[in-house]
Scaffold this active site. Sequence first.
Site, PDB file in Angstrom:
ATOM      1  N   HIS A 187       0.839  -1.195   0.000  1.00  0.00           N
ATOM      2  CA  HIS A 187       0.000   0.000   0.000  1.00  0.00           C
ATOM      3  C   HIS A 187       0.877   1.249   0.000  1.00  0.00           C
ATOM      4  CE1 HIS A 187      -3.229   2.625   2.065  1.00  0.00           C
ATOM      5  NE2 HIS A 187      -3.432   2.604   0.762  1.00  0.00           N
TER       6      HIS A 187
ATOM      7  N   ASN B  90       4.459   9.525 -19.091  1.00  0.00           N
ATOM      8  CA  ASN B  90       4.871   8.876 -17.845  1.00  0.00           C
ATOM      9  C   ASN B  90       3.736   8.938 -16.829  1.00  0.00           C
ATOM     10  OD1 ASN B  90       7.465   8.636 -18.998  1.00  0.00           O
ATOM     11  ND2 ASN B  90       8.011  10.663 -18.268  1.00  0.00           N
TER      12      ASN B  90
END
Length: 163
Positions: A20, A123
Amino acid sequence: MRRKGILNVKLGRAISEMGHDDIMLVVDAGYPMAYEDRVIDLALCPGVPDLLTVLRAIRQDMWVEAYHMIDDAKANNPNAWNGVADVFPDALPGVKPNAWFHEDGYRNAKFIVRTGAWMPWGNVALVSGIPVQEWFGNTGGTVPDSWTERHALNVKHGMTGVE
């Protein structure tokens, strides 16, 4: 032999290692970087594989809570901007300056995936997430208020939990 999902061994392993809030950069063919263990180079030739194909594959196997694109992408590469939003409709969108991708983003990314994307501003920083209901369901309590909106977005887009 694997039946479905990501077949690339390094990419599959990388997704399994994401926790996470870990960051995975998915970058275009021109992204400057050192080739080290955390780099997964999928580029074959200009345009192959393209950014959105790679992101669609990653989405099948990775919980993405948020993503960031270069702040100039919305105006200068609307195809990538809109395409990423379509791939991750349940993730929180954000922007970062181009310099972030080459400095802090590069340093802090757990993995960097190079695509064959042949375009500027191609990106994306993916922030790894969690399956909200299942994650908090194991506590014996309810989902905290601060997470209910995230869970509602997941459910709205068919990402209800681990299958």
